[in-house]
Design a protein around this motif. Structure first.
Motif, PDB file in Angstrom:
ATOM      1  N   HIS A  70     -67.914   5.716   6.142  1.00  0.00           N
ATOM      2  CA  HIS A  70     -67.787   4.896   5.835  1.00  0.00           C
ATOM      3  C   HIS A  70     -67.215   5.124   4.640  1.00  0.00           C
ATOM      4  O   HIS A  70     -67.487   4.782   3.666  1.00  0.00           O
ATOM      5  CB  HIS A  70     -68.492   3.589   5.220  1.00  0.00           C
ATOM      6  CG  HIS A  70     -69.275   3.538   6.281  1.00  0.00           C
ATOM      7  ND1 HIS A  70     -68.952   1.803   7.315  1.00  0.00           N
ATOM      8  CD2 HIS A  70     -70.103   3.321   7.659  1.00  0.00           C
ATOM      9  CE1 HIS A  70     -69.104   1.544   7.933  1.00  0.00           C
ATOM     10  NE2 HIS A  70     -70.320   2.922   9.159  1.00  0.00           N
TER      11      HIS A  70
ATOM     12  N   GLY B 251     -64.513   4.971   2.635  1.00  0.00           N
ATOM     13  CA  GLY B 251     -64.271   3.824   1.461  1.00  0.00           C
ATOM     14  C   GLY B 251     -64.783   2.759   0.631  1.00  0.00           C
ATOM     15  O   GLY B 251     -64.467   2.514  -0.086  1.00  0.00           O
ATOM     16  N   ARG B 252     -66.646   3.118   1.491  1.00  0.00           N
ATOM     17  CA  ARG B 252     -67.280   1.657   0.597  1.00  0.00           C
ATOM     18  C   ARG B 252     -68.242   2.743   0.317  1.00  0.00           C
ATOM     19  O   ARG B 252     -69.112   2.136   0.071  1.00  0.00           O
ATOM     20  CB  ARG B 252     -68.766   1.229   2.058  1.00  0.00           C
ATOM     21  CG  ARG B 252     -67.204  -0.467   2.703  1.00  0.00           C
ATOM     22  CD  ARG B 252     -67.756  -0.465   4.123  1.00  0.00           C
ATOM     23  NE  ARG B 252     -66.742  -1.025   4.669  1.00  0.00           N
ATOM     24  CZ  ARG B 252     -66.392  -1.263   6.132  1.00  0.00           C
ATOM     25  NH1 ARG B 252     -67.270  -0.176   6.427  1.00  0.00           N
ATOM     26  NH2 ARG B 252     -65.633  -2.338   6.325  1.00  0.00           N
TER      27      ARG B 252
ATOM     28  N   LEU C 147     -65.060  -4.452   1.349  1.00  0.00           N
ATOM     29  CA  LEU C 147     -64.024  -3.088   1.618  1.00  0.00           C
ATOM     30  C   LEU C 147     -63.614  -2.239   2.647  1.00  0.00           C
ATOM     31  O   LEU C 147     -64.758  -2.706   3.014  1.00  0.00           O
ATOM     32  CB  LEU C 147     -64.339  -2.008   0.438  1.00  0.00           C
ATOM     33  CG  LEU C 147     -64.959  -3.035  -1.134  1.00  0.00           C
ATOM     34  CD1 LEU C 147     -65.888  -1.333  -2.003  1.00  0.00           C
ATOM     35  CD2 LEU C 147     -63.472  -3.189  -1.729  1.00  0.00           C
ATOM     36  N   PRO C 148     -62.760  -1.993   2.879  1.00  0.00           N
ATOM     37  CA  PRO C 148     -62.207  -1.010   3.585  1.00  0.00           C
ATOM     38  C   PRO C 148     -63.028   0.361   4.204  1.00  0.00           C
ATOM     39  O   PRO C 148     -63.527   0.938   3.195  1.00  0.00           O
ATOM     40  CB  PRO C 148     -60.665  -0.338   3.130  1.00  0.00           C
ATOM     41  CG  PRO C 148     -60.755  -1.605   2.497  1.00  0.00           C
ATOM     42  CD  PRO C 148     -61.694  -1.966   1.070  1.00  0.00           C
ATOM     43  N   ARG C 149     -63.264   0.378   5.643  1.00  0.00           N
ATOM     44  CA  ARG C 149     -64.222   1.445   6.040  1.00  0.00           C
ATOM     45  C   ARG C 149     -63.606   2.292   5.629  1.00  0.00           C
ATOM     46  O   ARG C 149     -64.341   4.223   5.358  1.00  0.00           O
ATOM     47  CB  ARG C 149     -63.898   1.464   7.378  1.00  0.00           C
ATOM     48  CG  ARG C 149     -64.471   2.633   7.556  1.00  0.00           C
ATOM     49  CD  ARG C 149     -65.661   1.970   9.199  1.00  0.00           C
ATOM     50  NE  ARG C 149     -66.177   3.342   9.739  1.00  0.00           N
ATOM     51  CZ  ARG C 149     -66.606   3.383  11.363  1.00  0.00           C
ATOM     52  NH1 ARG C 149     -66.159   2.556  12.194  1.00  0.00           N
ATOM     53  NH2 ARG C 149     -66.885   4.384  11.438  1.00  0.00           N
ATOM     54  N   SER C 150     -62.240   2.867   6.084  1.00  0.00           N
ATOM     55  CA  SER C 150     -61.527   3.988   5.891  1.00  0.00           C
ATOM     56  C   SER C 150     -60.112   4.346   3.986  1.00  0.00           C
ATOM     57  O   SER C 150     -60.168   3.220   3.549  1.00  0.00           O
ATOM     58  CB  SER C 150     -60.105   4.594   6.542  1.00  0.00           C
ATOM     59  OG  SER C 150     -61.636   4.654   8.019  1.00  0.00           O
ATOM     60  N   VAL C 151     -60.174   5.538   3.659  1.00  0.00           N
ATOM     61  CA  VAL C 151     -59.580   5.547   2.814  1.00  0.00           C
ATOM     62  C   VAL C 151     -58.008   6.165   3.219  1.00  0.00           C
ATOM     63  O   VAL C 151     -58.095   6.384   4.002  1.00  0.00           O
ATOM     64  CB  VAL C 151     -59.999   5.676   1.470  1.00  0.00           C
ATOM     65  CG1 VAL C 151     -60.776   5.354   0.594  1.00  0.00           C
ATOM     66  CG2 VAL C 151     -61.219   7.555   2.035  1.00  0.00           C
TER      67      VAL C 151
END
Length: 288
Positions: A134, A136-137, A275-279
């Protein structure tokens, strides 16, 4: 004043933005507000930086926590007050729990080792899982943990509190000392390396509840989510059974965690789990 004219290949004239205007816009976009915006934007964490940050942060936390003056007389007075308040509320059952669990040798020895190890092992394990699965988080969730720990230091400084096992006339059992297990930096030969009177708030509860909520919110396997919720509940039983904390110390840990979530919510504009899982960069392979 902010425009010039150029002649195109077809002979037409048209407006363009002057370099001066571009520089001004660039400064507005990439100034302080742009820097803050980049800080608040989730991005893929860097392994070397996270290892360094966690190591330095825990070293600083331990240094400050153990540098707080051990105000024994005040800490014992506060313990008496907490114990009296719990009796008034009808929740002062720590002594009964401590005595009952201590009578089962294998159980209390297991709790001693639980208290000594899982506090660190599970927390680091959840951080690694977030880092891998995770990204992005990760930063927002890590901020919750750091803010929770930081505000706990304020409690240690302004409200020294003796744990139940150190109360005068409390008749609590120091289970680590009795059963000769290594299980607490505040017992045995290690007691001089740690502040004896930093029981409020309980970071065993603050950290375990952070782990439990994170696992429950983000894990996809039902039984893993259930384990996430059981972990802080079992930790609460352990800290009371080993006479390291009062029930109200756990409440203090929960309030610190609520503060940590508030900080992350204000900084990122959303709770970490939303928040989004990925970046932008592809995440490392992991099970969904």
């Amino acid at each position: 004043m902010g425009e010039t004219t150029v002649t195109t290949l077809e002979g037409r004239q048209g407006p363009t933005t002057s370099p001066i205007a571009e520089d001004r816009d660039g400064r507005r976009e990439h100034g302080v507000s742009g820097f803050v915006h980049r800080l608040r934007t989730p991005r893929r964490p860097r392994l070397w930086f996270e290892i360094l940050l966690i190591a330095v942060s825990y070293w600083t936390y331990s240094l400050i926590r153990n540098a707080v003056p051990e105000q024994r007389a005040e800490a014992l007075r506060n313990a008496d007050w907490i114990w009296s308040a719990e009796r008034h509320l009808g929740i002062a059952v720590e002594h009964s729990v401590n005595s009952a669990v201590n009578s089962v040798g294998w159980l209390i020895v297991g709790m001693n080792y639980y208290y000594a190890t899982l506090h660190f092992v599970v927390t680091l394990g959840v951080l690694v899982w977030l880092f891998r699965c995770h990204p992005g988080r990760y930063a927002a969730t890590r901020l919750v943990l750091f803010a929770t720990t930081a505000v706990a230091l304020v409690g240690y400084y302004f409200y020294p509190l003796a744990p139940p096992r150190l109360m005068s006339g409390g008749h609590f059992i120091d289970t680590v000392a009795v059963h000769q297990t290594w299980g607490s930096m505040a017992s045995g030969n290690l007691k001089n390396m740690s502040n004896q009177y930093a029981a409020m708030p309980s970071m065993h509860i603050g950290w375990s509840l952070w782990c439990g909520l994170t696992i429950f919110a983000l894990a996809s396997v039902p039984w893993v989510r259930v384990l996430g919720l059981l972990y802080p509940a079992l930790t609460l039983l352990v800290i009371v059974s080993t006479a390291n904390h009062f029930w109200l110390d756990a409440v203090g840990g929960m309030l610190c965690l609520a503060f940590g979530f508030l900080v992350a919510r204000l900084w990122y504009g959303a709770l970490p789990y939303a928040l989004p899982r990925s970046v932008a960069a592809p995440p490392l392979a992991c099970a969904p």
